[in-house]
Design a protein around this motif. Structure first.
Motif, PDB file in Angstrom:
ATOM      1  N   SER A 109     -55.357-102.510  24.008  1.00 27.07           N
ATOM      2  CA  SER A 109     -55.931-103.254  25.122  1.00 27.07           C
ATOM      3  C   SER A 109     -56.815-102.346  25.981  1.00 27.07           C
ATOM      4  O   SER A 109     -56.525-101.155  26.142  1.00 27.07           O
ATOM      5  CB  SER A 109     -54.801-103.825  25.980  1.00 27.07           C
ATOM      6  OG  SER A 109     -55.290-104.304  27.213  1.00 27.07           O
ATOM      7  N   TYR A 111     -57.204-102.753  29.257  1.00 24.90           N
ATOM      8  CA  TYR A 111     -56.868-102.900  30.673  1.00 24.90           C
ATOM      9  C   TYR A 111     -56.078-101.707  31.209  1.00 24.90           C
ATOM     10  O   TYR A 111     -55.364-101.024  30.477  1.00 24.90           O
ATOM     11  CB  TYR A 111     -56.099-104.200  30.902  1.00 24.90           C
ATOM     12  CG  TYR A 111     -56.970-105.409  30.635  1.00 24.90           C
ATOM     13  CD1 TYR A 111     -57.996-105.747  31.502  1.00 24.90           C
ATOM     14  CD2 TYR A 111     -56.788-106.184  29.491  1.00 24.90           C
ATOM     15  CE1 TYR A 111     -58.817-106.836  31.259  1.00 24.90           C
ATOM     16  CE2 TYR A 111     -57.601-107.281  29.236  1.00 24.90           C
ATOM     17  CZ  TYR A 111     -58.616-107.592  30.121  1.00 24.90           C
ATOM     18  OH  TYR A 111     -59.437-108.664  29.864  1.00 24.90           O
ATOM     19  N   SER A 112     -56.229-101.482  32.502  1.00 23.37           N
ATOM     20  CA  SER A 112     -55.511-100.419  33.202  1.00 23.37           C
ATOM     21  C   SER A 112     -55.350-100.831  34.652  1.00 23.37           C
ATOM     22  O   SER A 112     -55.966-101.803  35.121  1.00 23.37           O
ATOM     23  CB  SER A 112     -56.278 -99.099  33.124  1.00 23.37           C
ATOM     24  OG  SER A 112     -57.498 -99.190  33.851  1.00 23.37           O
ATOM     25  N   LYS A 115     -58.736-100.783  36.387  1.00 17.73           N
ATOM     26  CA  LYS A 115     -59.626-101.877  35.999  1.00 17.73           C
ATOM     27  C   LYS A 115     -59.137-103.228  36.512  1.00 17.73           C
ATOM     28  O   LYS A 115     -59.939-104.079  36.903  1.00 17.73           O
ATOM     29  CB  LYS A 115     -59.774-101.911  34.478  1.00 17.73           C
ATOM     30  CG  LYS A 115     -60.555-100.728  33.925  1.00 17.73           C
ATOM     31  CD  LYS A 115     -60.629-100.787  32.405  1.00 17.73           C
ATOM     32  CE  LYS A 115     -61.394 -99.593  31.854  1.00 17.73           C
ATOM     33  NZ  LYS A 115     -61.428 -99.590  30.375  1.00 17.73           N
ATOM     34  N   GLU A 116     -57.819-103.410  36.528  1.00 17.38           N
ATOM     35  CA  GLU A 116     -57.302-104.687  37.028  1.00 17.38           C
ATOM     36  C   GLU A 116     -57.578-104.845  38.523  1.00 17.38           C
ATOM     37  O   GLU A 116     -57.872-105.940  38.998  1.00 17.38           O
ATOM     38  CB  GLU A 116     -55.811-104.803  36.729  1.00 17.38           C
ATOM     39  CG  GLU A 116     -55.523-104.988  35.244  1.00 17.38           C
ATOM     40  CD  GLU A 116     -54.119-105.484  34.978  1.00 17.38           C
ATOM     41  OE1 GLU A 116     -53.555-106.173  35.859  1.00 17.38           O
ATOM     42  OE2 GLU A 116     -53.587-105.191  33.889  1.00 17.38           O
ATOM     43  N   GLY A 126     -64.762-109.050  35.433  1.00 15.42           N
ATOM     44  CA  GLY A 126     -63.984-109.609  34.334  1.00 15.42           C
ATOM     45  C   GLY A 126     -64.861-110.174  33.242  1.00 15.42           C
ATOM     46  O   GLY A 126     -64.608-109.956  32.057  1.00 15.42           O
ATOM     47  N   GLN A 129     -66.514-107.310  31.378  1.00 13.12           N
ATOM     48  CA  GLN A 129     -65.584-106.596  30.501  1.00 13.12           C
ATOM     49  C   GLN A 129     -65.323-107.373  29.207  1.00 13.12           C
ATOM     50  O   GLN A 129     -65.327-106.799  28.118  1.00 13.12           O
ATOM     51  CB  GLN A 129     -64.274-106.339  31.228  1.00 13.12           C
ATOM     52  CG  GLN A 129     -63.314-105.445  30.435  1.00 13.12           C
ATOM     53  CD  GLN A 129     -62.084-105.095  31.235  1.00 13.12           C
ATOM     54  OE1 GLN A 129     -61.659-105.849  32.105  1.00 13.12           O
ATOM     55  NE2 GLN A 129     -61.495-103.948  30.941  1.00 13.12           N
ATOM     56  N   ASN A 155     -50.656-104.108  24.388  1.00 14.06           N
ATOM     57  CA  ASN A 155     -50.670-103.656  25.776  1.00 14.06           C
ATOM     58  C   ASN A 155     -50.409-102.149  25.839  1.00 14.06           C
ATOM     59  O   ASN A 155     -49.588-101.615  25.099  1.00 14.06           O
ATOM     60  CB  ASN A 155     -49.612-104.388  26.596  1.00 14.06           C
ATOM     61  CG  ASN A 155     -48.211-104.154  26.072  1.00 14.06           C
ATOM     62  OD1 ASN A 155     -47.919-104.405  24.894  1.00 14.06           O
ATOM     63  ND2 ASN A 155     -47.318-103.665  26.919  1.00 14.06           N
ATOM     64  N   ASP A 158     -51.437-102.156  30.668  1.00 14.08           N
ATOM     65  CA  ASP A 158     -51.607-103.505  31.223  1.00 14.08           C
ATOM     66  C   ASP A 158     -50.573-103.783  32.312  1.00 14.08           C
ATOM     67  O   ASP A 158     -49.370-103.631  32.089  1.00 14.08           O
ATOM     68  CB  ASP A 158     -51.454-104.547  30.124  1.00 14.08           C
ATOM     69  CG  ASP A 158     -52.470-104.375  29.012  1.00 14.08           C
ATOM     70  OD1 ASP A 158     -53.209-105.320  28.740  1.00 14.08           O
ATOM     71  OD2 ASP A 158     -52.523-103.281  28.418  1.00 14.08           O
ATOM     72  N   LEU A 163     -53.597-110.937  30.774  1.00 15.42           N
ATOM     73  CA  LEU A 163     -55.006-110.562  30.655  1.00 15.42           C
ATOM     74  C   LEU A 163     -55.447-110.358  29.211  1.00 15.42           C
ATOM     75  O   LEU A 163     -56.477-110.874  28.782  1.00 15.42           O
ATOM     76  CB  LEU A 163     -55.288-109.296  31.477  1.00 15.42           C
ATOM     77  CG  LEU A 163     -55.617-109.514  32.951  1.00 15.42           C
ATOM     78  CD1 LEU A 163     -55.782-108.179  33.662  1.00 15.42           C
ATOM     79  CD2 LEU A 163     -56.865-110.371  33.121  1.00 15.42           C
ATOM     80  N   ARG A 164     -54.690-109.576  28.440  1.00 14.06           N
ATOM     81  CA  ARG A 164     -55.130-109.338  27.067  1.00 14.06           C
ATOM     82  C   ARG A 164     -54.919-110.579  26.205  1.00 14.06           C
ATOM     83  O   ARG A 164     -55.593-110.754  25.188  1.00 14.06           O
ATOM     84  CB  ARG A 164     -54.434-108.117  26.466  1.00 14.06           C
ATOM     85  CG  ARG A 164     -53.042-108.378  25.949  1.00 14.06           C
ATOM     86  CD  ARG A 164     -52.277-107.125  25.621  1.00 14.06           C
ATOM     87  NE  ARG A 164     -51.008-107.446  24.990  1.00 14.06           N
ATOM     88  CZ  ARG A 164     -50.000-108.055  25.588  1.00 14.06           C
ATOM     89  NH1 ARG A 164     -50.098-108.462  26.847  1.00 14.06           N
ATOM     90  NH2 ARG A 164     -48.880-108.305  24.935  1.00 14.06           N
TER      91      ARG A 164
END
Length: 273
Positions: A109, A111-112, A115-116, A126, A129, A155, A158, A163-164
């Protein structure tokens, strides 16, 4: 009854597959090979590894997957030069997956926590991305569809479980689904306030096709045997049983030689076999 319990599989290097081969083949357990994802493997080395894998897989009739490349890059990359490298690495492992008879490849994924947080302050982020991921992965997804391989997004950092899952759906391909790493989810739960692991299962729903089973204490990505950390395994398996179909349950531990310790622990709880 024991025969109704889900059967555990394992994520293994080729050496450790050789070590546990009898255990894997006895019940045709799900298998994830993890020797092909590293960037320092030359094409010549990979060919030798493929030949060895084929020998080890003789008689194996279970479901096979490979862990895809992930080192030193992210799938929402914006640099065109790096994107070409990412695609090349992914396509290389994807072809090997199909050559070995596999039908699943794990990817990470994007996300971090950072980033979130950016998503919350700037909604356009969003959209950008997702489109970056689409651009990076489009050739990989198209080839995966041709080969009959499903990419499952795991994940890592995440914080928000959905999100993913949404990201996978936005790729609009039957070849893109979701993976869950229990230890990664527990890390984000204990250190950063993410929901507990069972909520990650619920959030993924029917898209969840692959699970890395590992335990941690909340401090780091330990990859301990189930039972050695703080994960509430009964809640995790209760959530898994509510899914329309049980995903592949893959033990992914640092102590690969002692792999069956975690398997025996989950079996002792009456959760799996």
């Amino acid at each position: 009854m024991a025969k109704d319990l889900p059967v555990l599989g394992a994520a293994l290097s080729l050496d450790m597959f050789a070590h546990h081969r009898d255990w894997i083949l006895a019940d045709q357990r799900d298998l994830e090979l993890q020797s092909f994802c590293w960037p320092n493997s030359s094409d010549e080395d990979l060919r030798k590894m493929v030949a060895r894998a084929k020998d080890l897989l003789d008689g194996y009739e279970g479901r096979l997957g490979l862990h895809g490349p992930f080192t030193s890059f992210n799938i929402d990359c914006a640099d065109p030069a790096i994107i070409e490298v990412i695609r090349s690495r992914m396509l290389r492992v994807l072809e090997i997956t199909a050559e070995l008879g596999g039908n699943q490849m794990v990817i990470h994924s994007p996300y971090s926590l950072w980033k979130e947080a950016d998503l919350e302050q700037n909604p356009a982020t969003g959209f950008i991305q997702v489109e970056r991921v689409r651009y990076v992965l489009t050739p990989v997804i198209e080839r995966a569809e041709e080969l009959g391989v499903t990419l499952v997004i795991e994940n890592v950092e995440d914080l928000t479980p959905s999100l993913r899952v949404d990201l996978a759906a936005k790729m609009k391909s039957k070849a893109v689904k979701v993976s869950l790493d229990t230890g990664h989810a527990q890390f984000m739960h204990r250190r950063c306030g993410a929901p507990p692991v069972d909520v990650f299962v619920h959030a993924a729903g029917a898209a969840l096709q692959h699970v890395h089973l590992q335990d941690i204490d909340g401090y780091g990505d330990r990859h301990w045997h189930p039972g050695e950390g703080t994960i509430a395994w009964h809640s995790v398996f209760a959530a898994l049983h509510k899914l329309p179909k049980m995903p592949r349950l893959i033990l992914e531990v640092n102590d690969e030689v002692g792999l069956r310790k975690g398997a025996n622990y989950l079996a002792s709880l009456g959760l799996a076999r």
